[in-house]
Write an enzyme that holds these catalytic residues in place. Structure first.
Site, short mmCIF file in Angstrom:
data_model
loop_
_atom_site.label_atom_id
_atom_site.label_comp_id
_atom_site.label_asym_id
_atom_site.label_seq_id
_atom_site.Cartn_x
_atom_site.Cartn_y
_atom_site.Cartn_z
N ASP A 15 43.72 -13.54 6.28
CA ASP A 15 42.63 -14.40 5.84
C ASP A 15 42.82 -15.81 6.38
O ASP A 15 43.13 -16.77 5.65
CB ASP A 15 42.57 -14.41 4.31
CG ASP A 15 42.21 -13.03 3.76
OD1 ASP A 15 41.47 -12.30 4.43
OD2 ASP A 15 42.69 -12.69 2.66
N LYS A 66 32.50 -4.62 6.43
CA LYS A 66 31.65 -4.10 5.34
C LYS A 66 30.18 -4.01 5.74
O LYS A 66 29.30 -4.57 5.07
CB LYS A 66 31.81 -4.95 4.08
CG LYS A 66 33.23 -5.00 3.52
CD LYS A 66 33.27 -5.83 2.26
CE LYS A 66 34.66 -5.86 1.61
NZ LYS A 66 35.65 -6.62 2.42
N TYR A 67 29.90 -3.26 6.78
CA TYR A 67 28.53 -3.14 7.27
C TYR A 67 27.60 -2.58 6.19
O TYR A 67 27.93 -1.64 5.48
CB TYR A 67 28.47 -2.23 8.49
CG TYR A 67 29.27 -2.72 9.68
CD1 TYR A 67 29.08 -3.99 10.19
CD2 TYR A 67 30.22 -1.89 10.29
CE1 TYR A 67 29.81 -4.44 11.29
CE2 TYR A 67 30.94 -2.33 11.38
CZ TYR A 67 30.74 -3.60 11.87
OH TYR A 67 31.46 -4.03 12.96
N ASN A 72 20.46 2.65 11.82
CA ASN A 72 20.73 2.49 13.24
C ASN A 72 21.58 1.26 13.52
O ASN A 72 22.49 1.29 14.37
CB ASN A 72 19.43 2.41 14.03
CG ASN A 72 19.67 2.40 15.53
OD1 ASN A 72 20.13 3.39 16.10
ND2 ASN A 72 19.39 1.29 16.18
N GLY A 217 47.43 -9.68 0.76
CA GLY A 217 47.31 -10.91 1.53
C GLY A 217 48.15 -12.03 0.98
O GLY A 217 49.26 -12.30 1.44
N ARG A 218 47.62 -12.71 -0.05
CA ARG A 218 48.26 -13.92 -0.57
C ARG A 218 49.71 -13.75 -1.03
O ARG A 218 50.52 -14.65 -0.82
CB ARG A 218 47.41 -14.50 -1.70
CG ARG A 218 46.26 -15.36 -1.19
CD ARG A 218 45.26 -15.71 -2.26
NE ARG A 218 44.39 -14.57 -2.56
CZ ARG A 218 43.28 -14.67 -3.29
NH1 ARG A 218 42.93 -15.84 -3.78
NH2 ARG A 218 42.53 -13.62 -3.52
#
EC number: 4.1.1.23
Length: 240
Positions: A15, A66-67, A72, A217-218
């Site tokens: 991040d 995160k689409y 299409n 992460g953190r």
């Protein structure tokens, strides 16, 4: 479980927004985590170059964008992610069956034969969400029930796995089987605070529940010694 197996389960959430930080973290942690997660902030700031830098340093990539769009558009975006050579990418299960299925069909068509394609994950319910959050957008189901519903929908569409809270891992395993990937954020080692995650477990608890990968992460990035923090997490996983 061996230390090598435990290391492969850790996905470090990169991040950051500066390109120089990408190289720093990739070089520092490439031997201590199994994969690096590139999210929206980093990808918007640095683009595909961030992915290529991680790969140059010997790291594997989870492209976490995160689409969620018309079928299409998501299919074509996922193909571009696949062409970058990432190992994991994701889309929102709430985009529906057609969006997910069309994406998987496009990948299978373009990556047939010996060429490996990335594993695709469906986002279920974000770990920052709870039942009050769901009610606010008109969903009356309890969180665990909604997660399982979305996981089953994703599996029926041909998706490889899901991203879900560790608290729902066992329910997903029961509903979708042992070969369905489960990636879990909301994991906090025993030495770290919960931050803004609401549905959390320790790494050992999440792996015991059946998680394939842990996004962390953190607790690593904010540690005085990130390498030592990563090693402590591996210790927790191995100890069970």
């Amino acid at each position: 479980m061996t230390r090598e197996e435990a290391i492969k389960k850790i996905i470090f959430a990169m991040d950051v927004k500066e390109f120089s930080d990408v190289q720093y973290w990739a070089e520092l942690l490439s031997q201590h985590v199994g994969m690096f997660k590139v999210g929206k902030q980093l990808y918007t700031a640095c683009g595909p170059a961030a992915v290529r830098m991680i790969q140059k340093c010997g790291g594997e990539v989870f492209l976490d964008l995160k689409y969620h769009d018309i079928p299409n558009t998501v299919a074509m975006a996922t193909l571009e992610a696949a062409n970058l050579g990432v190992q994991l990418c994701d889309l929102h299960a709430m985009g529906g069956y057609e969006m997910m299925n069309k994406t998987m069909e496009a990948l299978d068509k373009n990556f047939s034969g010996c060429t490996p394609r990335p594993k695709v994950l469906a986002i279920t319910v974000l770990t920052s969400s709870n039942e009050e959050t769901l009610r606010g957008i008109g969903i009356e189901l309890p969180v665990p029930e909604m997660v399982v519903k979305l996981a089953k929908l994703a599996k029926s569409a041909g998706v490889d796995g899901v991203v879900a809270s560790p608290q729902e891992v066992e329910l997903i395993r029961e509903a979708c089987g042992k070969d369905f990937l489960v990636v879990t954020p909301g994991v906090r080692p025993s030495f770290a605070s919960a931050d803004d995650q609401k549905r959390i477990m320790t790494p050992a608890e999440a792996v015991k529940a059946g998680a394939d990968y842990l996004v962390i992460g953190r607790p690593i990035a904010a540690a005085q010694s990130p390498v030592e923090a990563a090693q402590k997490i591996v210790d927790e996983i191995v100890a069970g």
